[in-house]
Each structure stands twice: as C-alpha cells, then as structure tokens.
Design an enzyme around this catalytic site. Structure first.
Site, PDB file in Angstrom:
ATOM      1  N   ASP A  59      97.003  72.892  76.389  1.00 35.85           N
ATOM      2  CA  ASP A  59      97.937  71.930  75.818  1.00 35.85           C
ATOM      3  C   ASP A  59      97.325  71.052  74.736  1.00 35.85           C
ATOM      4  OD1 ASP A  59      96.413  70.148  77.340  1.00 35.85           O
ATOM      5  OD2 ASP A  59      97.808  70.246  79.016  1.00 35.85           O
ATOM      6  N   CYS A  60      96.013  71.201  74.481  1.00 36.13           N
ATOM      7  CA  CYS A  60      95.389  70.468  73.378  1.00 36.13           C
ATOM      8  C   CYS A  60      94.065  71.142  73.044  1.00 36.13           C
ATOM      9  CB  CYS A  60      95.187  68.998  73.730  1.00 36.13           C
ATOM     10  SG  CYS A  60      93.851  68.700  74.896  1.00 36.13           S
ATOM     11  N   CYS A 412      91.045  57.596  79.363  1.00 39.82           N
ATOM     12  CA  CYS A 412      91.462  58.948  78.975  1.00 39.82           C
ATOM     13  C   CYS A 412      91.714  59.005  77.468  1.00 39.82           C
ATOM     14  CB  CYS A 412      92.735  59.336  79.727  1.00 39.82           C
ATOM     15  SG  CYS A 412      93.473  60.852  79.113  1.00 39.82           S
ATOM     16  N   CYS A 414      93.048  61.418  75.657  1.00 32.70           N
ATOM     17  CA  CYS A 414      93.950  62.514  75.281  1.00 32.70           C
ATOM     18  C   CYS A 414      94.742  62.213  74.012  1.00 32.70           C
ATOM     19  CB  CYS A 414      94.909  62.828  76.423  1.00 32.70           C
ATOM     20  SG  CYS A 414      94.142  63.740  77.770  1.00 32.70           S
ATOM     21  N   ASP A 456      94.289  78.268  35.764  1.00 29.97           N
ATOM     22  CA  ASP A 456      94.039  79.445  34.937  1.00 29.97           C
ATOM     23  C   ASP A 456      95.364  79.783  34.237  1.00 29.97           C
ATOM     24  OD1 ASP A 456      92.871  81.932  33.978  1.00 29.97           O
ATOM     25  OD2 ASP A 456      94.085  82.910  35.526  1.00 29.97           O
ATOM     26  N   THR A 458      96.495  83.239  32.627  1.00 32.33           N
ATOM     27  CA  THR A 458      97.091  84.551  32.880  1.00 32.33           C
ATOM     28  C   THR A 458      97.288  84.798  34.370  1.00 32.33           C
ATOM     29  OG1 THR A 458      96.011  85.412  30.908  1.00 32.33           O
ATOM     30  CG2 THR A 458      96.871  87.026  32.474  1.00 32.33           C
ATOM     31  N   ASP A 660      93.736  83.359  39.769  1.00 31.67           N
ATOM     32  CA  ASP A 660      93.980  84.613  40.496  1.00 31.67           C
ATOM     33  C   ASP A 660      93.040  85.738  40.121  1.00 31.67           C
ATOM     34  OD1 ASP A 660      94.872  85.219  37.933  1.00 31.67           O
ATOM     35  OD2 ASP A 660      96.515  86.479  38.671  1.00 31.67           O
ATOM     36  N   ASP A 746      99.430  56.144  78.873  1.00 32.18           N
ATOM     37  CA  ASP A 746      98.621  57.195  78.258  1.00 32.18           C
ATOM     38  C   ASP A 746      99.457  58.435  77.975  1.00 32.18           C
ATOM     39  OD1 ASP A 746      95.795  58.303  77.636  1.00 32.18           O
ATOM     40  OD2 ASP A 746      96.678  59.802  78.971  1.00 32.18           O
TER      41      ASP A 746
END
Length: 767
Positions: A59-60, A412, A414, A456, A458, A660, A746
């Site tokens: 979850d994290c 905590c 989190c 750039d 072209t 490119d 929290d």
C-alpha cells in the site's frame, strides 16, 4: 565448474509456483509470463539466476522496502528489488550448481526450490501475497479473504459494546479478547519485520501501543487502535491501487495470443511470447497488436490512445511502424513483427517506469532519509515522556505512560513517507497515459524549474519530412567530362544515402524512387553526425554533405556560392554532392514547421519560459522557421556546438533540450533535462530523461505544468503530514488527545495526502 547455457528451458515444479519456462541472462530484459497462476520467471547464466513475481498487498513504497530488506537477508539471495508501480519483485540468486544440474538432467526438477520456497514463505509471512489467477478465484472468497480479520474484529467489538452495559466484566473480557485477536497478526508481522531488518515499522509501534494500553486497562482504546489501523491500511492499499491503475492498464495492453501466418498463408493461433522478428501476423478489428510491427495492409486506422494519448484513430500506410498495444479500428490487418519478445514499445515503457522508481526526486530522497531517523527519535522521546515526569517530577505513572503510548502512534511516518511517492506515481501514470514518459521523480521535479527550452529543428519543430524542391548540376568535372545531368546528381546522392534513416536522406531516396532511378551498389559508407555521409559508388568516393562541410569544393566552382545563397534565402536546406572532391551538384530540400509548434512556443512563453532553436542548418533556413514560430535561434551548429550552447544557456537557469536525432544525444545529455521525441533515434531516447511518444511538442507545456502541479501537491502533502504530527504532539502532551484519536489522525493524514496526490490523475489536458 562448467558454465550454464545462456538460454535453456527450466521448469521448477513446486506446489507454490509455476515457471514461465524461459531462461536467459539475469542481466537481460525480462518478459512477463501470462496465463499462469503466478507470474514467475527463471533466468540463468553461469553465475546467477533471476526470479520474478508479481506481489500484491503493497500500500506504499515503504512496503516495497520491507520486502527488499527481508528477501535480501535470505541465504542464497544476492540481490532483490521491488518496483512499487508494477508490483514486481526481482530476485537474483547465486546457485550455479543446482541450476546446471537441473538443466542438464532434462527433467522438471525442483531447481532452487529451497530458495524459492523461502522467498515465498517470507513474503506471505510479511502479510503480502503472490498474485493469484483471478479467473479462478471466486469473488466472495476473495472479499472474505481480504477483509475477514477486520470484519471479525469489528463484530467482536460490537458484541462487547452491546453487553458491556449489562455485564461490564464480560464486556471488558471481550474487549481484551478482541484486542488480542487484532494484535496477533500485527505483532506477528512486526516480529518478522524486525528480524528482517525493519525494527521501526508501523506494526512495531502499533503492537507496543496496543499492548501498553492493555496493561493500563484501556481495553476499548486498544481494540479501537487496531481496528482503525487495519482500516487505514486497506484505505492506503485502495489509494495505491488507484495510483497504479495507469501502469496496470499498460501492462494489460498486449494480448496473450496472436494469429501467425505461415509461408503458405495458413493462419494459426500461437502464444504472443513466441513471436520473433520477421513473423507475419494478422489482427482483427477491435484487437490489439501483440508486438511492434511493420504494416503490410494499406489504409488501416489504429487507436493508440492507451499508449500515446491520441484522441482519434490514426490511419497508417504500408511500411509504417505500429506499436504493440495499438488497436485495429476498421479492418483486418497484417503486419511483420519487428520486435523481439520483451522488447516491444509497451515492454520498453514498463521497463522505463520500473527504472524510474530508482531515480527519486531530491525531495523524496530527503524524506526517505528523514523518516529513517524520525521514528527512532520519536520512540526515544516516548521513553523520556514515560519515565522522566514520574521519576523527576513525581508525575502519575499511568498518565505519562499513556501519553508515551500515544506518542508512539504519532511517531508513525506513513503520511510523510507516502506524501511524495504517491504524488510522483500519480504524475508519472498521468504522463504515460497522455503519451509522455518521465524517467523518475528527479526528472519530474526538474521539469517544473526549467527556464529555457532548447529545440532541435528537424523532426522536432518541423514535420521531419523534408521534400526535394530543387536539384542543380554544376556541369563537367574531372571524372565526368560530359555535362552531368540533374538525374545523375540525384542517382549518386541517393546511392550513398540509401542506408541512412535521416529525414533528409529519406527525402533524397524517395525522390529517386519517384523518378524510377535504379541505384548502384555502395560500399565503405560512413556517416558523420552533423556533416554528411560518404561512400564508394562505382569505384569513386561520393560525399553528400552540408555546404559548411564542403566549402573547399564549393570555392572551386564558379557561381556555386551564389546559387547556394539564393536557395538558402528561400528557406531551403542544401545537400552538396562531390565526387572524389569535385563538386558536381546540389539538392535543395524544405521542411515545414509542425502545425502545433507555434502553439507550443506560445504556451511556453505564457509560462515564462524562453524558447530557442538549435540547428545545424544554414542561417537563412533557420531564420525562416524561427520567424514563423516566434522564437530565437542558433544555426550552423555541429553536435558539439549544441552542447556548448546548452552550457551557455545554463548560466541563466535550468535548461531542457528536446530533440530526436543521433546528433542531439550530446546536447540532451548536457542539458539539465533531456526530452526525446518518441519517433527519434534509440540513442536519443536512451540519453533523454523524458520522451514524448506521440511526437507532439504542444504537450511540452502541459508536461511542465504537470511537474509544477506535482511539486505544489508534494509541498501541500508534507505540510499536512508534518503539521498534523506537530499538532497532535502538542495536544497529546497537554492531555487533550488519546490513543484512538492519534491513530485516527495518522490514518486521516495518510488518506488526505493520498487523496490529494490522486488529484493529479484527474487533471485534464487544456483545450
């Protein structure tokens, strides 16, 4: 010890996994096994084997770190990495003897079964699981399996509340039992995490707080803390799943099967991962392409919205390249496969997203470092709060121990830890959905602070499809006594350019094809970036290059310089043609600006960002394009000159370079952030920090805007996370808040910062 084969079949047969049966270098790119109950791949070389799984329940990003620490501590494991965005665990193990013996035995033996089982056991003990085959899992069982502990704990507490008024002792006992029931999985996970190298986990804090509350007789609060914690974890998991949706949809784009056409024209269904370059495949309307392919069927429209953000289907002609994951809209289409297994456009995008997690933004690295000492510091403070007031000031032990337990929950981290990665993951997912790949949080953070964008010309500001407008011959030469025709000039130039992918080269060859000119064989062809190309044609050295590169040859021909200047003033780009050093002719070409380029430059200007064009083209052609777009320019630049110009621009602030071509790679590397056009050369894409897969420069302003929005949300999240901690630290010491309020705060802060980050997924493109 003899080395293992580089490629060999291997199938571990344990009751906990299924192998994809593919083996390759553990340092090579991985292909994803589909259709098995568990996504698992085995790869082997002489000194290592790589295993991979899809892990669910994270979850994290902190969960990913916990798994990495635990798996890295197992015997036989030489390295483990978890990618939070794609939920993939990659493990390298060193066990050459068992791999070699298993492969050479030719049987389906339990290769490294002990290591495999230990890894899977460790993952499951930590509360995570290997992804099941959802097609065989009943929905009801899945729901109960996911929420049964929360439901049972809530029911336990409900019964306790109902009977506590009538039977106080029985109700109190039930709350004790409910707390123990809720504490068991949390404390077990805390113990396993501590053993695997994560002693200061949220599970540890919750276990200490709940146990302490029991000893203080606060049974209701102890049970409530655990219930709120479990609910909060599932809320985080839900939010993380939302943030990963873009990546998961991308991973599901390519189908598992394909229709292969053999030499006799017969069609058969095969597994998509068996396709190889050169195979002919057929896709039906409404079906997606399983690999990158070269279109063979004329006038087929493909919907590429899932890959590039294109809002409408795009019609393609034979010979054009179509990316894997594209959907055929209107007709049956046949294509020639051009990508190897695991190397399609979708695979490359997923690989970039996985690599992006290792390139964290500076603010994210700071928070990671901060969180490592924040929790131990808060635990130390909790110990001081528990013992100093009673021992020094004769304060009541129960009151200060209770406050100390509350501080543990405030400790905590989190909400703080997830504040940045949640925003970064959401931003990267939105960017990829709109056809932009950003290689990590560091690049995302830099984008928002760019002061100048160097373009750039072209293929970036122009369409990249120059057309021949004029061919000139300069008459006789030492090797052509008779006057050379314009057709002969084109024949020689096209012969040398026939192997090049540069837009100018393609335009010259295309004109030769239109005139049905048969090209002679060439040898010793050599391309010089920014200068030209040369090769042996019919025993003579032919050079096609820029006027700047061939000025000495131009000076020997009367009237050549005047012709060049006249054509350049009309906005043409010139390719000079020499034979053994003698100038024999020239070819003039013109490339039109992209229709959206002017809007892109205007949008950047409105954001306070300066734009400048860097090109190797002549000043007249560069001035013509720059004046149409309303921007500055520097012309006549070699690849090294572009890098020098970037360095000069960096003195005034951060610079982004977008290009490119191969000759753009040095400048892309020199800039603070390099942006490659998706259709560009591979070296440009590899060098750049970002890539626009849809080739629309107008998206650049939106990309920079997304970066600025992301950094604003990160600052808001950090304020919410740190501010809530500071607030409840004060209220706890003043005795105004208790255990369940602290854990609720929290959980609430975590939910707030995650929801705030998810706003990035909902941002729509302007106009």
């Amino acid at each position: 010890m003899p080395s293992c084969p580089a490629t060999q079949s291997a199938s571990p047969q344990s009751d906990t996994m299924k192998s994809s049966g593919a083996a390759s270098s553990c340092c090579s790119n991985n292909t994803q096994s589909e259709g098995s109950a568990i996504d698992h791949q085995t790869a082997s070389v002489s000194d290592c084997m790589q295993l991979s799984w899809i892990i669910t329940g994270m979850d994290c990003p902190g969960c990913a770190t916990k798994i990495e620490n635990a798996v890295n501590g197992l015997n036989g494991v030489t390295g483990a990495r978890v990618t939070f965005a794609t939920e993939r665990l990659l493990v390298k193990v060193d066990n050459r003897a068992s791999i070699h013996d298993g492969i050479n035995s030719g049987i389906n033996s339990d290769i490294n079964s002990d290591i495999n089982n230990n890894i899977l056991k460790t993952i499951r003990e930590l509360g995570f699981s290997v992804k099941d085959d959802v097609a065989h899992e009943p929905v009801a069982d899945s729901f109960l399996k996911k929420y049964w502990h929360i439901i049972s704990l809530a029911l336990f507490m409900l019964v306790a509340v109902l009977i506590q008024g009538t039977f106080p002792v029985a109700g109190n006992v039930l709350f004790y039992l409910a707390t123990l029931w809720g504490l068991y999985p949390v404390a077990t996970k805390a113990w396993l995490l501590a053993r695997s190298g994560s002693p200061f986990s949220i599970e540890t804090l919750m276990s200490i707080a709940a146990t302490g509350a029991l000893f203080l007789g606060e049974t209701v609060e102890a049970a409530m803390v655990l219930l709120l914690f479990m609910i909060g974890e599932h809320m985080e998991a839900f939010a993380a799943g939302r943030a990963r949706q873009g990546v998961q949809k991308l991973m599901a784009l390519t189908p598992e099967t394909a229709f292969l056409i053999d030499r006799d024209g017969n069609k058969s269904a095969v597994s998509a991962d068996t396709l190889k370059p050169g195979d002919i495949i057929e896709i039906l309307p409404g079906s997606r392409l399983p690999a990158d392919g070269e279109l063979l069927t004329p006038d087929v429209s493909f919907d590429k919205s899932a890959l590039t953000g294109e809002s409408v289907p795009v019609e393609h002609n034979p010979g054009e390249i179509v990316m894997a994951g594209s959907l055929s809209v209107d007709r049956v289409a046949r294509l020639k496969v051009i990508s190897k297994p695991g190397e399609s456009a979708v695979d490359r995008i997923i690989r970039l997203i996985e690599e992006a997690e290792e390139r964290k933004a500076p603010v994210e690295r700071f928070i990671d470092a901060f969180s490592r000492w924040y929790t131990p510091l808060m635990m130390f403070m909790a110990v001081l709060v528990a013992f100093v007031p009673p021992l020094v000031f004769a304060g009541p032990w129960v009151e200060w121990i209770y406050k100390a337990l509350t501080l543990l929950l405030i400790a905590c981290p989190c909400a703080l830890v997830i504040s940045t990665p949640a925003a970064v993951t959401s931003a990267l997912a939105r960017a990829s959905r709109n056809g932009a790949l950003i290689k990590g949080g560091a690049a995302l953070e830099l984008l928002g602070s760019v002061k100048t964008v160097a373009f750039d010309k072209t293929g970036t500001l122009t369409e990249g499809k120059p057309a021949v407008t004029h061919i000139a011959s300069f008459g006789r030469s030492a090797f052509y006594p008779e006057s050379m025709s314009e057709q002969e000039v084109l024949r020689l130039a096209a012969a040398v350019e026939s192997g090049s992918a540069h837009p100018i080269a393609r335009a010259i060859v295309a004109r030769a094809d239109e005139m049905n000119i048969r090209l002679p064989a060439t040898s010793e062809v050599e391309a010089k970036a920014g200068l030209g190309v040369q090769g042996q044609v019919e025993g003579k050295m032919v050079v096609v290059g820029s006027p700047r590169h061939l000025q000495d040859s131009i000076d020997t021909v009367a009237g050549a310089q005047q012709t060049i200047e006249q054509l350049e003033e009309q906005g043409n780009t010139l390719a000079m043609v020499t034979v053994e050093g003698d100038l024999v002719g020239l070819i003039a070409l013109r490339d039109n600006p992209r229709t959206e380029a002017q809007n892109a430059i205007a949008a950047l200007k409105a954001m306070g960002i300066n734009s400048i064009m860097l090109t190797g083209d002549n000043p007249c052609a560069a001035a013509a394009i720059a004046s149409q777009l309303g921007m500055e320019y520097r012309s006549g630049l070699l690849p090294g000159d572009k890098s020098t110009e970037i360095e000069r621009l960096k003195e005034k602030g951060r610079v982004a370079m977008i290009g490119d071509g191969i000759n753009d790679a040095p400048a892309l590397k020199t800039a603070d952030i390099g942006i490659a056009m998706g259709s560009g050369a591979d070296v440009a894409l590899e060098t750049a920090d970002c890539a626009l897969t849809h080739n629309r420069v107008e998206e650049l302003a939106d990309l920079i805007g997304l970066s600025r929005s992301t950094m604003a949300i990160i600052r808001q999240n950090i304020f919410l996370a740190v501010g809530s901690k500071a607030l409840f630290l004060v209220t706890t010491l003043l005795g105004m808040t208790g255990l369940w309020v602290a854990v609720l705060a929290d959980t609430g802060a975590t939910a707030l910062v995650t929801a705030n980050a998810l706003r990035l997924l909902r941002n729509k493109k302007k106009g």
